[in-house]
Design a protein around this motif. Structure first.
Motif, short mmCIF file in Angstrom:
data_model
loop_
_atom_site.label_atom_id
_atom_site.label_comp_id
_atom_site.label_asym_id
_atom_site.label_seq_id
_atom_site.Cartn_x
_atom_site.Cartn_y
_atom_site.Cartn_z
N ARG A 130 0.86 -1.20 0.00
CA ARG A 130 0.00 0.00 0.00
C ARG A 130 0.89 1.25 0.00
O ARG A 130 0.60 2.22 -0.68
CB ARG A 130 -0.91 -0.02 1.24
CG ARG A 130 -1.86 1.14 1.35
CD ARG A 130 -2.95 1.12 0.32
NE ARG A 130 -3.84 -0.02 0.46
CZ ARG A 130 -4.69 -0.41 -0.46
NH1 ARG A 130 -4.80 0.25 -1.59
NH2 ARG A 130 -5.46 -1.47 -0.28
N GLY A 131 1.97 1.19 0.76
CA GLY A 131 2.90 2.31 0.81
C GLY A 131 3.51 2.58 -0.55
O GLY A 131 3.64 3.73 -0.97
N LEU A 132 3.90 1.52 -1.25
CA LEU A 132 4.46 1.70 -2.60
C LEU A 132 3.43 2.36 -3.51
O LEU A 132 3.76 3.27 -4.28
CB LEU A 132 4.90 0.34 -3.18
CG LEU A 132 6.16 -0.27 -2.58
CD1 LEU A 132 6.41 -1.64 -3.18
CD2 LEU A 132 7.36 0.64 -2.84
N GLU A 134 1.04 4.34 -2.70
CA GLU A 134 0.92 5.76 -2.33
C GLU A 134 2.13 6.56 -2.81
O GLU A 134 2.00 7.65 -3.34
CB GLU A 134 0.79 5.90 -0.82
CG GLU A 134 -0.61 5.75 -0.32
CD GLU A 134 -0.70 5.80 1.19
OE1 GLU A 134 0.33 6.07 1.85
OE2 GLU A 134 -1.80 5.56 1.70
N GLY A 135 3.31 5.99 -2.60
CA GLY A 135 4.53 6.70 -2.96
C GLY A 135 4.64 6.89 -4.46
O GLY A 135 4.91 7.98 -4.94
#
Lengths: 314, 368, 324
Positions: A130-132, A134-135
């Motif tokens: 999920r972080g990837l 978003e980033g």
């Protein structure tokens, strides 16, 4: 193990589904119409695809919490490959799906090579993927896809939504693999007793690696259908999907401890939940009431199954 | 010649403003911005033809009893509880509307679509919505229009052709100007400021931040943006994030913008508990009830918001007017019950009014 | 394996290291984080910042204690976030309605114990997996809370109700609770029969039964205990701020479960300590704050957090393998 014993939970569930359908149909005349049922099929395709792979995962005694995040990551990559890197859309779709599948493969690798418990491994990748998403996207949406792309999520073949065909075919394939092939037997054996399975020559790690990769693939496929259905990509797509999928699988009678479960059960679980969500809404029950009912049905169905088990001395 | 140079500079300024907006302040979106003039001179309204959608063969609903469903971004939060009250109030006043609010328990595009789809099947006459995503919601709204259902949005828009009208609580650039001007007044022209927002993917918040960056660049160029943090719509997380900002920047932080009705009171609480009242200004969007303790203690001087109850009320009135056929494409205003005549802008939007600034003097008069 | 891997011929230090390996890894991570971030921005080490990190997240650590016990007994609870939301709402409502403060504190905790004891009973006697029961409970609590409150905020709570904001001896009371409850729980697990029976049941239910332990009663007891900790966490959560949102805090259960498992509680049951889970909860809070201090792009924050969790897990696995 007789067939009757194997399908015991599924029989109860099927009866429950039929009863629910009859009750819901009597509550609202809009419920049991071809149009509504086909439309519901369209809406449940993404969770459905993920639940199929999740059934395999849970039968091995594992769990995959990262599927919602893989869906989000694949969606974002699809948009980025197409819009920012300028790839042709079919290539972007393919490449994004490869990446999503690879994300599942990484899960499998962490679980098999480092013997990290699946719950922890996928809890970590839940945040990571999920972080990837978003980033990479910087929280921006990609829109403006060409018209043909919307076929996957909004189109019909012979009057049936495209994704329902996909879900139907995938269900058949999954049922055959889990029920009738050596791979399916290896999956059950792994979940029932991993050490024993190893000693009897089953390549447990290879089986798990395949299954988590397949889980990534199903999430990626669901992502493409989802993006096509809603015509945009966002990094928060698929949030919480893992719990929906797990609920369907568990309601379908798959044991969370592994070793037991069927694709038919999962399919019934999916249909029952979707029918309840839709039918209760049509008969005027509000959303907060509906989730209470689903919670009660989940506990109730498993409870009844467990009591039957006990009465037969299982 | 002078005029031309000026125009060129303004043009360049606008261009760089919008180019910067895409990356200047984290959390802003990359759509073009249109900052208002610094002195508040209203921009000349550009007449725009109706660009909303049209339902296919709607039945004649004039004066008849209609059933309406309101699907907000999510249920179970104070803000949409207030809009829902407004909708119920208007429905009761009209007497010929059967309205109810239903929606997902988290701001999730997929679930919201499913809810709307179910209500289309159940055969409602009208749908009110606040979109979680303007594009994602469009296909299902178009489906509603095709079935002859009247569709009106409020709070968060969809693409224009997917609905008939949108009740706009306040224009993005108006909110941005109001927030940034208040901040400059309270924290100083050269203040270092930080932002606490919900998530970067929430369209309204991203739009406001982009407009704020553009307006600040144009009218308060010395204002220094430090950082934007995400805090969901979660009280405790907002508090923790605001506290971290205060601890990190120390005296360099002069002001915090709260972008949601959750983030603003939580930021005010963080400033209060850190003993920084008067040293760090909190300016933001919030409902008066949650802010009263801080405003009364002089910890917060100005709170910006429209009245969400009025917003729901107006949306319901507009939907009734559309169903009755009294609001037609091309209209310049619409009668919205006790709110009087509301103006039509941007082709198919109805403006609720200017954003309202609550201060110590007037906050006691509001209860929502 | 924590606490169990005592083998002859090893020095005391080695024994200590393998007994508390995961706790030491987490503790070292915290120390390293303080050193690095403190060097970049000394304000990170200011007592106000450390106080806010601890006080702002103590309720997570406390809930993680109960969760650790649940996991040690071989179970899981995914409804704890929803339960904390419900507890906070009940507590706030009672306080605002003018009930005595002690009731506003104790009634929700008793409610939490009752709910979880019921869950425990279902789990123990019907053998339905705890994840199923708590998934269902999650839906029921969440839906019920929204139906009941519609998200109406609770404000104007009396000052004496706000227990989390009190500061005995200059330290926030939430931190006192966190430290005290961790120590009590650790002692309880180690030195009482019931505490040891939790490990036994989690390790092997039938072996535990053979050893004279009543596994059903142990499971119910451990769920009730978890309810107690969740209840206390909920009260601290409720009294931290002037406003209670009356909603389910997003993803709280995932944070709590992650803290427990990173802290060294094996998800397979039978091992682990609550000191580890409290340290892990503190580690998470520190990471969250540190990433902001280090100016990590807000867009990449979650990715970095995920990577760090993964790194901690892999480091632990490598360590365990070496220990074997």
């Amino acid at each position: 193990m007789t067939a009757a014993k194997l399908f015991r939970h599924e029989t109860i569930l099927a009866a429950l589904t039929v009863i629910a359908m009859i009750v819901l149909a009597s509550l609202s005349d809009k419920f049991f119409t071809a149009e509504n049922l086909l439309n519901q099929g369209r809406l449940m395709a993404e969770v459905g695809l993920i639940s199929l792979a999740m059934t395999f995962v849970i039968v091995t005694g594992g769990i995959d919490l990262s599927v919602g995040s893989i869906l989000g990551l694949t969606a974002i990559l699809l948009g980025v490959f197409w819009k920012n890197l300028g790839l042709p859309l079919p290539a972007a779709i393919l490449l994004a799906m490869v990446c999503g599948t690879f994300a599942g493969f990484v899960n499998g690798l962490i679980i098999t090579r480092f013997s990290v418990p699946p719950l922890i491994a996928t809890l970590a990748t839940l945040a990571l993927y999920r972080g990837l998403a978003e980033g990479i996207s910087e929280a921006r949406s990609v829109r403006g896809y060409p018209e043909w792309f919307f076929f996957f999520g909004q189109g019909e073949v012979l009057g049936v939504p495209f994704q329902l065909w996909v879900l139907g075919i995938a269900t058949a394939i999954a049922a055959v693999i889990l029920g009738l092939t050596p791979f399916g037997r290896a999956t059950y054996a792994t979940g029932a007793n991993e050490v024993a399975a190893r000693f009897s020559g089953i390549r447990v790690n290879a089986a798990k690696l395949w299954i988590y990769t397949a889980s990534g693939f199903c999430a990626a496929l669901a992502a493409v259908i989802f993006v096509s259905r809603v015509t945009t990509t966002r990094s928060d797509m698929g949030t919480g999907l893992e719990l929906d999928a797990i609920t369907a699988v568990v309601l379908g009678g798959t044991s969370i401890f592994g070793g037991r479960g069927t694709i038919i059960g999962t399919a019934l679980g999916l249909i029952l939940i979707q029918a309840l969500k839709n039918g209760l809404a049509l008969s005027g029950v509000k959303g907060d009431g509906t989730i209470v009912v689903i919670g009660l049905v989940l506990i109730g169905a498993i409870l009844v199954g467990a009591l039957f088990d006990r009465n037969r001395g299982g | 010649m002078k005029k031309l140079t000026l125009a060129a500079i303004v043009g360049l300024g606008l261009m760089s403003g919008s180019a910067l907006a895409a990356s200047a302040w984290t959390g802003g979106d990359d759509l073009p911005t249109s900052p208002l003039a610094c002195d508040g001179t209203p921009a000349a309204a550009v007449a725009k033809p109706y660009d909303g959608g049209v339902p296919t063969n709607p039945p004649d609903r004039k004066g008849k009893k209609i059933t309406v469903v309101d699907v907000p971004k999510l249920i179970g939060i104070g803000y949409f509880n207030a809009t829902s009250k407004g909708i119920a109030g208007a429905a009761a006043e009209l007497g010929n509307v059967d309205a109810k609010t239903d929606g997902p328990t988290k701001a999730n595009i997929d679930e919201q679509i499913t809810f709307i789809d179910n209500y289309i099947t159940s055969g409602v006459d009208g749908i009110l919505f606040a979109a979680n995503d303007p594009v994602a919601i469009a296909p299902v709204l178009k489906k509603a229009l095709e079935k002859g259902i009247n569709v009106v949005g409020y709070d968060a828009n969809s693409t224009p052709d997917a609905r008939q009208w949108f009740v706009n609580q306040a224009q993005f650039n108006g909110i941005a100007k109001s927030l940034v001007d208040n901040m400059a007044k309270e924290a100083g022209e050269d203040a270092g400021v930080a932002i606490v927002t919900s998530t970067f993917t929430t369209p309204n918040q991203a739009r406001w931040i982009a407009e704020m960056a553009a307006y600040a660049a144009q009218c308060h160029p010395k204002m220094k943006w430090l950082e934007t943090v995400e805090a969901q719509e979660d009280n405790n997380l907002s508090f923790n994030q605001a506290t971290t900002l205060i601890n990190k920047y120390g005296d360099d932080l002069k002001g915090i913008f709260g972008m949601t009705s959750v983030a603003t009171p939580a930021s005010a609480e963080a400033v209060t508990q850190a003993g920084k009242c008067g040293k760090i200004a909190v300016v933001g969007l919030a409902t008066p009830n949650a802010m009263k303790p801080y405003v009364e203690k002089d910890c917060v001087k100005s709170v910006v918001l429209w009245n969400p109850v009025d917003l729901g009320y107006a949306a319901m009135q507009v939907l009734r007017a559309v169903a009755d056929g009294t609001l037609q494409p091309g209209a310049t205003s619409v009668k919205a019950g006790k709110l009087g005549d509301l103006q039509v802008i941007n082709g198919s939007e109805i403006l609720l009014g200017s954003p309202y600034t609550f201060t110590k003097e007037n906050i006691g008069q509001f209860d929502f | 394996m924590s606490g169990a891997a005592f083998s002859p011929g090893r020095s005391n230090l080695q024994r200590f290291l393998s007994g508390y390996g995961q706790e030491i890894v987490v503790l070292l991570s915290i120390a390293a984080l303080f050193a690095v971030v403190g060097a970049v921005n000394p304000r990170f080490l200011s007592d106000t910042n450390i106080n806010s990190i601890f006080a702002g997240n103590a309720y997570i650590a406390i809930a993680a204690i109960g969760m650790s016990m649940i996991i040690m007994a071989g179970h899981i609870d995914v409804s704890v976030g929803a339960l904390i939301g419900v507890i906070a709402t009940i507590a706030g409502t009672l306080a605002v309605k003018g009930y005595p403060i002690w009731m506003a504190w104790s009634v929700p905790i008793i409610f939490a114990i009752a709910v979880n004891a019921a869950v425990g009973t279902l789990v123990a006697y019907t053998r339905i997996p705890s994840i199923v029961v708590t998934l269902g409970m999650l839906s029921i609590l969440k839906g019920g809370l929204i139906s009941a409150t519609q998200g109406e905020w609770i404000t104007n709570m009396p000052a004496e109700f706000m227990i989390a904001q009190m500061r005995p001896f200059g330290i926030p009371s939430a931190v006192w609770f966190m430290v005290a409850l961790t120590i009590i729980a650790a002692l309880f697990l180690r030195y009482t029969d019931f505490g040891r029976s939790i490990y036994a049941v989690g390790g092997n239910m039938e072996a535990a039964r053979a050893a004279g332990i009543n596994p059903e009663r142990t499971v119910i007891g451990v769920f009730a205990l978890h309810g107690l900790f969740a209840g206390i966490a909920g009260i601290l959560f409720a009294t931290q701020l002037q406003v209670i949102q009356s909603t389910v805090p997003p993803n709280l259960e995932l944070t709590i479960i992650t803290a427990s498992v990173i802290g060294g509680v094996s998800i397979l049951g039978g091992t682990g300590t609550v000191i580890g889970s409290t340290l892990a909860a503190i580690l998470f809070a520190c990471i969250g704050s540190a990433l902001i201090f280090l100016n990590v792009s807000a867009y990449w924050l979650r990715a970095v957090l995920g990577l760090m969790i993964l790194a901690t897990v892999l480091a632990d696995m490598v360590r365990r393998r070496r220990d074997k």
